[in-house]
Design an enzyme around this catalytic site. Structure first.
Site, PDB file in Angstrom:
ATOM      1  N   THR A   1      47.097  52.135  10.944  1.00  0.00           N
ATOM      2  CA  THR A   1      45.755  51.603  10.713  1.00  0.00           C
ATOM      3  C   THR A   1      45.043  51.361  12.031  1.00  0.00           C
ATOM      4  OG1 THR A   1      46.301  50.578   8.588  1.00  0.00           O
ATOM      5  CG2 THR A   1      44.457  49.633   9.811  1.00  0.00           C
ATOM      6  N   ALA A   2      45.711  50.684  12.962  1.00  0.00           N
ATOM      7  CA  ALA A   2      45.090  50.371  14.251  1.00  0.00           C
ATOM      8  C   ALA A   2      44.778  51.635  15.044  1.00  0.00           C
ATOM      9  CB  ALA A   2      46.002  49.452  15.058  1.00  0.00           C
TER      10      ALA A   2
ATOM     11  N   GLY B   1      50.523  51.916   6.918  1.00  0.00           N
ATOM     12  CA  GLY B   1      51.270  51.128   7.883  1.00  0.00           C
ATOM     13  C   GLY B   1      50.311  50.442   8.839  1.00  0.00           C
ATOM     14  N   CYS B   2      50.721  49.301   9.375  1.00  0.00           N
ATOM     15  CA  CYS B   2      49.823  48.549  10.262  1.00  0.00           C
ATOM     16  C   CYS B   2      49.549  49.298  11.562  1.00  0.00           C
ATOM     17  CB  CYS B   2      50.406  47.164  10.544  1.00  0.00           C
ATOM     18  SG  CYS B   2      52.128  47.153  11.102  1.00  0.00           S
ATOM     19  N   ASN B   3      50.554  49.947  12.121  1.00  0.00           N
ATOM     20  CA  ASN B   3      50.350  50.698  13.357  1.00  0.00           C
ATOM     21  C   ASN B   3      49.427  51.903  13.164  1.00  0.00           C
ATOM     22  OD1 ASN B   3      52.147  48.931  14.693  1.00  0.00           O
ATOM     23  ND2 ASN B   3      53.908  50.155  14.075  1.00  0.00           N
TER      24      ASN B   3
END
Length: 344
Positions: free
Chosen positions: A149-150, A145-147
């Site tokens: 990852t960050a 997921g993008c969140n």
């Protein structure tokens, strides 16, 4: 060597970004582009920026149209990938950009996604300890997921170096509406978003919370607890994750933290540690498969503060998919990817 790739969910934001990156990849050619409701239309109606593919007819998303490819990218809604993937052969490299195969614990999947667990695939964050070996030559990849990852990239060096306790991790994350896909919803109308920042899924209910904790365990944390609050902000693409955690020792300094981050990311092509005192901006990562990172210490509270910026559609989704595909194919990990953002 050339590989032929199909993209399912090609008319969505993640699918469009995948196609943009694949058009620049020297070893991959685009085969079938598929979707559900938009099947039968021309791809250019949905992605006019993809000029080389504008005249392609969007085919239905089914095993028949996805067959005959070396690679199949699934940019589908959560819960839709499992059934399609099960019908693709074991010799096909299947890269799932949805959440279906990310979580290792079926109970957590059922709790947060309210459906049957489709299974667990190798997790597509190469920067995690030992993860490149798991991704090399695999035939199944679950893109993070993008969140997560960050937030994971923001915290990883502090966890692996033992600088923080993970029993009280707080993540406050600003994210663009493109992360929710192209679905029509009042929440994502320009008149609702412009000039406003809006928290959502507050109080530990966001589906990316267990994925964040799973990643911290992979970094070496024993029993992590993450309090995650996302905010929808008026930008098209991007994520800015502000992560804090208690220091494991009050004597740890900002210089200690920065040195640990330098060591952890010295050889990472897609993680850029900014100069001390310079903080990440989402605009600097636009269109690039890169995370910009900075970290320091708040001595007043004895907490680490780590911030990461990424493009949610690039390093957060499609770029990560291509990065992991390169590893699975035995190619150089950086093939077809750029770390150069688009500004202003």
């Amino acid at each position: 060597m050339k590989y032929r790739a199909a993209v399912a969910g090609a008319t969505g934001y993640a699918g469009g970004e995948l196609l943009r990156l694949l058009l620049a990849h020297p070893n991959i050619e685009v085969g079938a582009v598929t979707a559900a409701r938009s099947a039968g239309s021309l791809l250019g109606e949905h992605h006019p920026h993809l000029v080389p593919l504008a005249d392609r007819v969007v085919e239905p998303t089914d095993a028949e149209h996805l067959a005959g490819h070396d690679i199949v990218f699934l940019a589908l809604p959560h819960g839709a990938s499992g059934e399609i993937a099960a019908r693709l052969g074991p010799d096909v490299l299947v890269v799932d950009c949805a959440a279906d195969h990310r979580l290792a614990d079926p109970a957590k999947w059922q709790h947060y996604y309210h459906s049957d667990h489709a299974g667990t695939w190798p997790y597509g964050l190469p920067e995690l300890p030992g993860q490149r070996d798991r991704l090399a030559h695999t035939k199944r990849i679950s893109v993070p997921g993008c969140n997560p990852t960050a937030s994971t990239l923001a915290l990883l060096p502090a966890v692996t170096a033992g600088l923080i306790s993970c029993d009280d991790v707080v993540v406050v994350l600003a994210t663009a509406p493109s992360g929710a896909g192209k679905k029509l919803a009042t929440t994502y109308l320009a008149s609702e978003i412009m000039g406003s920042a809006t928290p959502y899924q507050v109080g530990g209910i966001h589906r990316h919370t267990p994925e964040m904790e799973q990643n911290l365990i992979a970094c070496g944390a024993a029993d992590p607890h993450v309090s995650f609050t996302p905010m929808l902000v008026p930008m098209t693409r991007g994520i800015l994750a502000t992560c804090t955690a208690r220091l494991s020792d009050p004597s740890i300094t900002a210089d200690d933290v920065y040195a640990a981050y330098q060591k952890a990311y010295a050889t990472e092509a897609f993680v850029h540690l900014l100069p001390a005192g310079v903080w990440p901006q989402t605009q600097a990562t636009l269109g690039a498969n890169i995370a910009h990172i900075q970290a320091t210490v708040d001595p007043h509270t004895g907490r680490l503060v780590a911030i990461a910026a990424i493009d949610n559609l690039a390093k957060g989704t499609a770029g990560a998919a291509v990065q992991c595909t390169n590893l699975a194919l035995g190619l150089d990990e950086t093939t077809g990817l750029t770390t150069i953002g688009v500004a202003p």
